[in-house]
Design a protein around this motif. Structure first.
Motif, short mmCIF file in Angstrom:
data_model
loop_
_atom_site.label_atom_id
_atom_site.label_comp_id
_atom_site.label_asym_id
_atom_site.label_seq_id
_atom_site.Cartn_x
_atom_site.Cartn_y
_atom_site.Cartn_z
N CYS A 3 -3.55 10.37 -1.22
CA CYS A 3 -4.89 10.89 -0.87
C CYS A 3 -5.98 10.20 -1.69
O CYS A 3 -7.13 10.09 -1.22
CB CYS A 3 -4.94 12.40 -1.09
N LYS A 4 -5.67 9.76 -2.89
CA LYS A 4 -6.67 9.15 -3.75
C LYS A 4 -6.66 7.63 -3.68
O LYS A 4 -7.40 6.96 -4.39
CB LYS A 4 -6.47 9.60 -5.20
N GLU A 5 -5.76 7.07 -2.84
CA GLU A 5 -5.69 5.62 -2.72
C GLU A 5 -6.99 5.10 -2.12
O GLU A 5 -7.48 5.63 -1.12
CB GLU A 5 -4.50 5.23 -1.86
N SER A 6 -7.53 4.06 -2.71
CA SER A 6 -8.80 3.51 -2.23
C SER A 6 -8.58 2.77 -0.92
O SER A 6 -7.49 2.28 -0.63
CB SER A 6 -9.39 2.56 -3.28
N GLY A 7 -9.62 2.66 -0.13
CA GLY A 7 -9.52 1.97 1.15
C GLY A 7 -10.14 2.79 2.26
O GLY A 7 -10.62 3.91 2.06
N ASP A 8 -10.11 2.21 3.44
CA ASP A 8 -10.75 2.86 4.58
C ASP A 8 -9.90 3.96 5.21
O ASP A 8 -10.39 4.79 5.96
CB ASP A 8 -11.09 1.81 5.65
N ASN A 9 -8.60 3.93 4.94
CA ASN A 9 -7.69 4.87 5.60
C ASN A 9 -7.24 5.99 4.66
O ASN A 9 -6.05 6.27 4.54
CB ASN A 9 -6.47 4.11 6.14
N CYS A 10 -8.19 6.59 3.97
CA CYS A 10 -7.85 7.70 3.08
C CYS A 10 -7.29 8.86 3.91
O CYS A 10 -7.80 9.14 5.01
CB CYS A 10 -9.08 8.16 2.31
N LYS A 11 -6.28 9.50 3.36
CA LYS A 11 -5.60 10.55 4.12
C LYS A 11 -5.77 11.91 3.46
O LYS A 11 -5.91 12.01 2.24
CB LYS A 11 -4.12 10.22 4.24
N LEU A 12 -5.75 12.93 4.29
CA LEU A 12 -5.74 14.31 3.81
C LEU A 12 -4.30 14.67 3.42
O LEU A 12 -3.34 14.04 3.88
CB LEU A 12 -6.26 15.25 4.89
N PRO A 13 -4.13 15.69 2.58
CA PRO A 13 -2.78 16.07 2.14
C PRO A 13 -1.81 16.30 3.29
O PRO A 13 -0.65 15.89 3.22
CB PRO A 13 -3.02 17.35 1.33
N GLU A 14 -2.26 16.94 4.38
CA GLU A 14 -1.33 17.21 5.49
C GLU A 14 -0.82 15.94 6.11
O GLU A 14 0.34 15.85 6.53
CB GLU A 14 -2.05 18.06 6.56
N GLU A 15 -1.70 14.91 6.18
CA GLU A 15 -1.26 13.63 6.73
C GLU A 15 -0.35 12.90 5.75
O GLU A 15 0.65 12.30 6.14
CB GLU A 15 -2.48 12.75 7.04
N LYS A 18 0.84 -1.20 0.00
CA LYS A 18 0.00 0.00 0.00
C LYS A 18 0.87 1.25 0.00
O LYS A 18 1.82 1.36 0.77
CB LYS A 18 -0.92 0.01 1.23
N LEU A 19 0.53 2.17 -0.86
CA LEU A 19 1.28 3.42 -0.97
C LEU A 19 1.26 4.17 0.36
O LEU A 19 2.27 4.76 0.77
CB LEU A 19 0.67 4.27 -2.08
N SER A 20 0.13 4.13 1.03
CA SER A 20 -0.02 4.89 2.28
C SER A 20 0.76 4.29 3.44
O SER A 20 0.85 4.91 4.51
CB SER A 20 -1.51 4.98 2.66
N ASP A 21 1.36 3.10 3.26
CA ASP A 21 2.16 2.49 4.31
C ASP A 21 3.66 2.73 4.11
O ASP A 21 4.46 2.28 4.93
CB ASP A 21 1.90 0.98 4.36
#
Length: 512
Positions: free
Chosen positions: A130-142, A103-106
């Motif tokens: 920010c556009k990654e699908s899933g339950d843990n979508c993040k805002l730009p600051e995060e 996952k990109l967000s990890d």
């Protein structure tokens, strides 16, 4: 179009060969007014859909001009957005490789180089997270907190005592209590980086300790030394694989040769031998397709998301077989097909956003196919029109190796060519014999001499009627009476045309 605003290098500026303005570079408001005047003149002349691509603008101007003009003109900066898209495409492909964090967000990204290219990549990765699908979508600051920049002063963080935090770096200057760090391996360990990207232009800065530090945080570490040319690459493919126990996912801005490595296979009892094709993160994968889609649809703007779409499309063209060979991009010889797919996706997005001025066709792919340039359809195109052009006009002969070189243009040379045919030497190799006369070099191809090139200066050949030939330009010996000596390594052969005999090095003659 090259915009000349002067040159600050006095030595270059004063050179007799310098053709530009002989003045220091214009900066500030006057420079900005010139660029804007050019942009407005182009759109006035060709319309709001005219595409203006910025290339090779320095850090001091590139980012701010992009921000200033991207919402008013149809424009993009390849060094910023094209580089970012090709980097993101490689990352998307890496996520599919077994063992890599999927996952990109990890991921935690360490960006070595905080100029326009580095910040451009970082911004696009943020958008992708920010556009990654899933339950843990993040805002730009995060999302920004997953990216750490490294500049010439070391780790970039808020309120750094040494300063150097520009407006473009500021969004990625996170709170940090660990003090200033300059060593890259220490930075990777401190922030727990899982991916390392280099756009610094500083060669050999990813050392063994740095690559091993990434390996500690990711079983299949992402290592992208994207600076070019080769001597500016942060590390080589060979070193990256060696320092990560052949586990890294590699892409570079410069090409590196294929290699064979051994990698542990979960399904095999022993390490498997794998041929690796190091991927080249080349902007040519991105900007032709983006430009084609924009031009075909006559779009009036180019959005940031288009480069994320281009990255997704490029990555989708990477097969599992390609990933198995260690490459995260399609082969470069597929570039036309890659550009076509990206263009179709970009054109569709332009119509979806309502920024296309071309009437929307039923078949967008058909529109792209009609607009994509094909040189073979040109009435002026010829496969052979440029053959030997350099040799003919620049007098620079080809660098070709011939098994035998025949020197001379007299009767003996002609006999020599004939005898080579009779002896079968030229039957299997069309470039095995080359004749050099006083004025020309002519390849001898079955059944006769073919077109060669004129020599820039005549050779000083012996006046008598003879010639000499040797293997790959070894020693030539001149003889009179139509005799030639050939030195092929340790074997010496003498040909006597008057008696039609060939003498081997053991002295035994062969009559023909």
């Amino acid at each position: 179009v090259t915009i000349d605003v002067g040159c600050n290098n006095v030595a270059v500026r004063n050179s007799e060969f310098y053709i530009g303005l002989r003045q220091g570079r214009v900066r500030g408001a006057e420079y900005d007014e010139l660029i804007e005047e050019f942009m407005r003149a182009c759109t006035y002349r060709w319309g709001p859909h005219v595409l203006l691509q910025f290339e090779d603008f320095g850090n001091v101007n590139a980012f701010r001009l992009l921000q200033k003009f991207k919402n008013e003109f149809c424009t993009f900066n390849d060094d910023i957005q094209g580089t970012a898209a090709v980097a993101l495409a490689g990352i998307y492909s890496a996520l599919r490789i077994k063992g890599c964090i999927s996952k990109l967000s990890d991921h935690v990204f360490v960006m070595f180089g905080a100029g326009s290219a580095g910040v451009g990549i970082a911004n696009l990765i943020v958008s992708a997270i920010c556009k990654e699908s899933g339950d843990n979508c993040k805002l730009p600051e995060e999302a920004r907190k997953q990216i750490w920049l490294v500049d010439s002063r070391g780790l970039v963080f808020a309120n750094r005592a040494s300063g150097g935090i520009t407006d473009t770096k500021a969004p990625f200057a996170h709170e940090w209590s660990g003090g200033e760090i300059k060593d890259l391996d220490a930075i990777v360990r401190a922030v727990k980086g899982t991916a390392l990207l280099g756009v610094s232009g500083q060669g050999q800065t990813f050392n063994e300790a740095t690559c091993k530090a990434v390996l500690l945080n990711n079983a299949r570490p992402i290592i992208f030394p994207m600076s070019n040319p080769t001597h500016k690459a942060e590390c080589s493919a060979e070193d990256a694989y060696k320092w990560t126990d052949n586990q890294c996912i590699f892409a570079s801005g410069s090409p590196f040769p294929r290699m064979t490595i051994k990698r542990d296979d979960d399904d095999a009892k022993a390490a498997a031998t794998v041929e690796i094709v190091p991927a080249q993160a080349n902007n040519a994968y991105i900007f032709p397709g983006v430009a084609l889609g924009v031009i075909a649809s006559r779009a009036t703007r180019i959005t940031d998301d288009m480069f994320m779409l281009a990255a997704q499309t490029l990555s989708s063209l990477v097969t599992d077989e390609m990933l198995a060979k260690g490459t995260v991009y399609p082969p470069i010889h597929h570039i036309r097909a890659v550009s076509f797919e990206i263009a179709a996706r970009i054109a569709a997005e332009c119509y979806r956003l309502g920024i296309a001025s071309e009437i929307e066709p039923i078949d967008i792919r058909g529109l792209i196919r009609r607009k994509q340039y094909n040189h073979s359809n040109s009435t002026f195109y010829s496969d052979t029109v440029f053959n030997n052009l350099e040799q003919e006009f620049m007098h620079k002969p080809e660098q070709r190796h011939y098994e035998y070189v025949i020197v001379g243009g007299g009767v003996a040379a002609g006999y020599a060519c004939k005898e080579f045919v009779d002896l079968g030497i030229t039957q299997s190799k069309s470039n095995s014999v080359c004749l050099v006369s006083a004025e020309a070099v002519l390849p001898y191809e079955r059944p006769a001499l073919s077109k060669g090139f004129l020599l820039k200066q005549p050779l000083e050949l012996p006046a008598f009627n003879t010639c000499a030939f040797a293997k790959q330009c070894n020693t030539l010996q001149w003889y009179t009476d139509n005799q030639i000596e050939v030195r092929l390594g340790t074997k010496v052969t003498r040909i006597d045309y008057s008696q039609k005999r060939i003498f081997l090095n053991n002295g035994e003659p062969i009559t023909y």
